[in-house]
Design a protein around this motif. Sequence first.
Motif, PDB file in Angstrom:
ATOM      1  N   ASP A  24       0.826  -1.216   0.000  1.00 27.67           N
ATOM      2  CA  ASP A  24       0.000   0.000   0.000  1.00 27.67           C
ATOM      3  C   ASP A  24       0.858   1.264   0.000  1.00 27.67           C
ATOM      4  O   ASP A  24       0.521   2.248  -0.664  1.00 27.67           O
ATOM      5  CB  ASP A  24      -0.958   0.010   1.196  1.00 27.67           C
ATOM      6  CG  ASP A  24      -2.056  -1.043   1.040  1.00 27.67           C
ATOM      7  OD1 ASP A  24      -2.334  -1.466  -0.101  1.00 27.67           O
ATOM      8  OD2 ASP A  24      -2.631  -1.444   2.063  1.00 27.67           O
ATOM      9  N   ALA A  25       1.976   1.224   0.721  1.00 30.75           N
ATOM     10  CA  ALA A  25       2.872   2.393   0.761  1.00 30.75           C
ATOM     11  C   ALA A  25       3.498   2.623  -0.610  1.00 30.75           C
ATOM     12  O   ALA A  25       3.667   3.770  -1.048  1.00 30.75           O
ATOM     13  CB  ALA A  25       3.961   2.187   1.816  1.00 30.75           C
ATOM     14  N   VAL A  26       3.817   1.544  -1.323  1.00 32.23           N
ATOM     15  CA  VAL A  26       4.396   1.672  -2.666  1.00 32.23           C
ATOM     16  C   VAL A  26       3.346   2.229  -3.631  1.00 32.23           C
ATOM     17  O   VAL A  26       3.644   3.097  -4.450  1.00 32.23           O
ATOM     18  CB  VAL A  26       4.973   0.317  -3.151  1.00 32.23           C
ATOM     19  CG1 VAL A  26       5.351   0.378  -4.629  1.00 32.23           C
ATOM     20  CG2 VAL A  26       6.186  -0.070  -2.308  1.00 32.23           C
ATOM     21  N   VAL A  27       2.107   1.759  -3.505  1.00 35.53           N
ATOM     22  CA  VAL A  27       1.026   2.284  -4.351  1.00 35.53           C
ATOM     23  C   VAL A  27       0.863   3.781  -4.104  1.00 35.53           C
ATOM     24  O   VAL A  27       0.758   4.570  -5.052  1.00 35.53           O
ATOM     25  CB  VAL A  27      -0.310   1.540  -4.082  1.00 35.53           C
ATOM     26  CG1 VAL A  27      -1.479   2.284  -4.725  1.00 35.53           C
ATOM     27  CG2 VAL A  27      -0.237   0.115  -4.614  1.00 35.53           C
ATOM     28  N   GLU A  28       0.857   4.189  -2.848  1.00 36.42           N
ATOM     29  CA  GLU A  28       0.717   5.619  -2.535  1.00 36.42           C
ATOM     30  C   GLU A  28       1.874   6.424  -3.116  1.00 36.42           C
ATOM     31  O   GLU A  28       1.681   7.530  -3.606  1.00 36.42           O
ATOM     32  CB  GLU A  28       0.616   5.838  -1.017  1.00 36.42           C
ATOM     33  CG  GLU A  28      -0.757   5.494  -0.463  1.00 36.42           C
ATOM     34  CD  GLU A  28      -1.913   6.073  -1.276  1.00 36.42           C
ATOM     35  OE1 GLU A  28      -1.956   7.308  -1.477  1.00 36.42           O
ATOM     36  OE2 GLU A  28      -2.772   5.294  -1.729  1.00 36.42           O
ATOM     37  N   ALA A  29       3.082   5.861  -3.080  1.00 34.56           N
ATOM     38  CA  ALA A  29       4.240   6.543  -3.670  1.00 34.56           C
ATOM     39  C   ALA A  29       4.039   6.694  -5.183  1.00 34.56           C
ATOM     40  O   ALA A  29       4.313   7.752  -5.749  1.00 34.56           O
ATOM     41  CB  ALA A  29       5.522   5.775  -3.364  1.00 34.56           C
ATOM     42  N   CYS A  30       3.525   5.650  -5.825  1.00 36.32           N
ATOM     43  CA  CYS A  30       3.263   5.722  -7.267  1.00 36.32           C
ATOM     44  C   CYS A  30       2.215   6.791  -7.567  1.00 36.32           C
ATOM     45  O   CYS A  30       2.283   7.468  -8.588  1.00 36.32           O
ATOM     46  CB  CYS A  30       2.771   4.375  -7.797  1.00 36.32           C
ATOM     47  SG  CYS A  30       4.036   3.092  -7.858  1.00 36.32           S
ATOM     48  N   ARG A  31       1.252   6.945  -6.664  1.00 40.93           N
ATOM     49  CA  ARG A  31       0.192   7.945  -6.860  1.00 40.93           C
ATOM     50  C   ARG A  31       0.715   9.371  -6.746  1.00 40.93           C
ATOM     51  O   ARG A  31       0.002  10.317  -7.082  1.00 40.93           O
ATOM     52  CB  ARG A  31      -0.924   7.734  -5.831  1.00 40.93           C
ATOM     53  CG  ARG A  31      -1.847   6.598  -6.200  1.00 40.93           C
ATOM     54  CD  ARG A  31      -3.142   6.659  -5.402  1.00 40.93           C
ATOM     55  NE  ARG A  31      -4.128   5.788  -5.982  1.00 40.93           N
ATOM     56  CZ  ARG A  31      -4.682   4.750  -5.349  1.00 40.93           C
ATOM     57  NH1 ARG A  31      -4.335   4.469  -4.120  1.00 40.93           N
ATOM     58  NH2 ARG A  31      -5.575   4.015  -5.962  1.00 40.93           N
ATOM     59  N   SER A  32       1.961   9.536  -6.291  1.00 42.06           N
ATOM     60  CA  SER A  32       2.520  10.896  -6.192  1.00 42.06           C
ATOM     61  C   SER A  32       3.193  11.312  -7.500  1.00 42.06           C
ATOM     62  O   SER A  32       3.656  12.436  -7.623  1.00 42.06           O
ATOM     63  CB  SER A  32       3.521  10.965  -5.031  1.00 42.06           C
ATOM     64  OG  SER A  32       4.723  10.285  -5.374  1.00 42.06           O
ATOM     65  N   THR A  50       2.376  -3.901 -12.808  1.00 40.03           N
ATOM     66  CA  THR A  50       2.692  -4.853 -11.743  1.00 40.03           C
ATOM     67  C   THR A  50       3.599  -4.197 -10.720  1.00 40.03           C
ATOM     68  O   THR A  50       4.552  -3.504 -11.079  1.00 40.03           O
ATOM     69  CB  THR A  50       3.417  -6.088 -12.331  1.00 40.03           C
ATOM     70  OG1 THR A  50       2.609  -6.654 -13.358  1.00 40.03           O
ATOM     71  CG2 THR A  50       3.677  -7.140 -11.259  1.00 40.03           C
ATOM     72  N   ILE A  51       3.280  -4.419  -9.443  1.00 41.97           N
ATOM     73  CA  ILE A  51       4.168  -4.032  -8.341  1.00 41.97           C
ATOM     74  C   ILE A  51       4.507  -5.335  -7.629  1.00 41.97           C
ATOM     75  O   ILE A  51       3.649  -5.960  -7.021  1.00 41.97           O
ATOM     76  CB  ILE A  51       3.479  -3.068  -7.351  1.00 41.97           C
ATOM     77  CG1 ILE A  51       3.107  -1.758  -8.053  1.00 41.97           C
ATOM     78  CG2 ILE A  51       4.379  -2.816  -6.135  1.00 41.97           C
ATOM     79  CD1 ILE A  51       2.262  -0.814  -7.199  1.00 41.97           C
ATOM     80  N   GLU A  52       5.752  -5.745  -7.763  1.00 45.63           N
ATOM     81  CA  GLU A  52       6.184  -6.989  -7.127  1.00 45.63           C
ATOM     82  C   GLU A  52       7.211  -6.636  -6.060  1.00 45.63           C
ATOM     83  O   GLU A  52       8.170  -5.923  -6.342  1.00 45.63           O
ATOM     84  CB  GLU A  52       6.786  -7.913  -8.183  1.00 45.63           C
ATOM     85  CG  GLU A  52       6.906  -9.331  -7.735  1.00 45.63           C
ATOM     86  CD  GLU A  52       7.311 -10.262  -8.878  1.00 45.63           C
ATOM     87  OE1 GLU A  52       7.051 -11.449  -8.737  1.00 45.63           O
ATOM     88  OE2 GLU A  52       7.888  -9.806  -9.880  1.00 45.63           O
ATOM     89  N   GLU A  85      11.730   4.899  -3.525  1.00 49.52           N
ATOM     90  CA  GLU A  85      12.912   4.604  -2.703  1.00 49.52           C
ATOM     91  C   GLU A  85      12.841   5.152  -1.280  1.00 49.52           C
ATOM     92  O   GLU A  85      13.288   4.488  -0.358  1.00 49.52           O
ATOM     93  CB  GLU A  85      14.198   5.071  -3.397  1.00 49.52           C
ATOM     94  CG  GLU A  85      14.706   4.031  -4.371  1.00 49.52           C
ATOM     95  CD  GLU A  85      16.059   4.384  -4.980  1.00 49.52           C
ATOM     96  OE1 GLU A  85      16.443   5.568  -4.967  1.00 49.52           O
ATOM     97  OE2 GLU A  85      16.712   3.448  -5.485  1.00 49.52           O
ATOM     98  N   PRO A  86      12.268   6.351  -1.046  1.00 53.51           N
ATOM     99  CA  PRO A  86      12.208   6.857   0.332  1.00 53.51           C
ATOM    100  C   PRO A  86      11.217   6.111   1.236  1.00 53.51           C
ATOM    101  O   PRO A  86      11.227   6.312   2.447  1.00 53.51           O
ATOM    102  CB  PRO A  86      11.757   8.319   0.173  1.00 53.51           C
ATOM    103  CG  PRO A  86      11.953   8.651  -1.265  1.00 53.51           C
ATOM    104  CD  PRO A  86      11.841   7.359  -2.010  1.00 53.51           C
ATOM    105  N   VAL A  87      10.363   5.254   0.684  1.00 54.60           N
ATOM    106  CA  VAL A  87       9.397   4.518   1.507  1.00 54.60           C
ATOM    107  C   VAL A  87      10.172   3.664   2.510  1.00 54.60           C
ATOM    108  O   VAL A  87      11.069   2.915   2.127  1.00 54.60           O
ATOM    109  CB  VAL A  87       8.464   3.630   0.638  1.00 54.60           C
ATOM    110  CG1 VAL A  87       7.599   2.734   1.501  1.00 54.60           C
ATOM    111  CG2 VAL A  87       7.602   4.496  -0.277  1.00 54.60           C
ATOM    112  N   ALA A  88       9.831   3.795   3.783  1.00 52.47           N
ATOM    113  CA  ALA A  88      10.546   3.084   4.849  1.00 52.47           C
ATOM    114  C   ALA A  88      10.541   1.581   4.596  1.00 52.47           C
ATOM    115  O   ALA A  88       9.496   0.987   4.358  1.00 52.47           O
ATOM    116  CB  ALA A  88       9.903   3.396   6.198  1.00 52.47           C
ATOM    117  N   GLY A  89      11.724   0.990   4.619  1.00 49.77           N
ATOM    118  CA  GLY A  89      11.846  -0.453   4.453  1.00 49.77           C
ATOM    119  C   GLY A  89      12.217  -0.896   3.052  1.00 49.77           C
ATOM    120  O   GLY A  89      12.685  -2.012   2.850  1.00 49.77           O
ATOM    121  N   ILE A  90      12.024  -0.031   2.059  1.00 49.22           N
ATOM    122  CA  ILE A  90      12.328  -0.426   0.679  1.00 49.22           C
ATOM    123  C   ILE A  90      13.840  -0.418   0.463  1.00 49.22           C
ATOM    124  O   ILE A  90      14.518   0.537   0.804  1.00 49.22           O
ATOM    125  CB  ILE A  90      11.640   0.526  -0.338  1.00 49.22           C
ATOM    126  CG1 ILE A  90      10.115   0.407  -0.240  1.00 49.22           C
ATOM    127  CG2 ILE A  90      12.128   0.245  -1.760  1.00 49.22           C
ATOM    128  CD1 ILE A  90       9.542  -0.951  -0.563  1.00 49.22           C
TER     129      ILE A  90
END
Length: 119
Positions: A24-32, A50-52, A85-90
Amino acid sequence: MESQSQLEGEPLIKPSTADHPLYDAVVEACRSVYDPEIPVNIYDLGLIYTIEINEQNEVDIIMTLTAPGCPVAGDMPGWIVEAIEPVAGIKMVNIELVWEPPWGMEMMSDEARLELGFM
């Protein structure tokens, strides 16, 4: 011949790992990230196929663009990497640009269609 019959059962778009805790955090990042020519984010436009995310929290994105001649074709993958990349944990982000299946209006979310006046 055998390998061809195996391919027929595969979906055109590889499924995302939606059950990953960071999905979900990656999806939100993509939405930016926005296509500069269209006032809708790339996720709702349907450009992210695809988000894998693997167990090492490495993200593989399979995406397309609205058209092969898109003026930001060279830039957009970098914008997505910068957003995720800035998403925590990625740990790492890899972008693969594909043209199959070709993007079409039916790939947009209802929100995007509404925003662009297609609904």
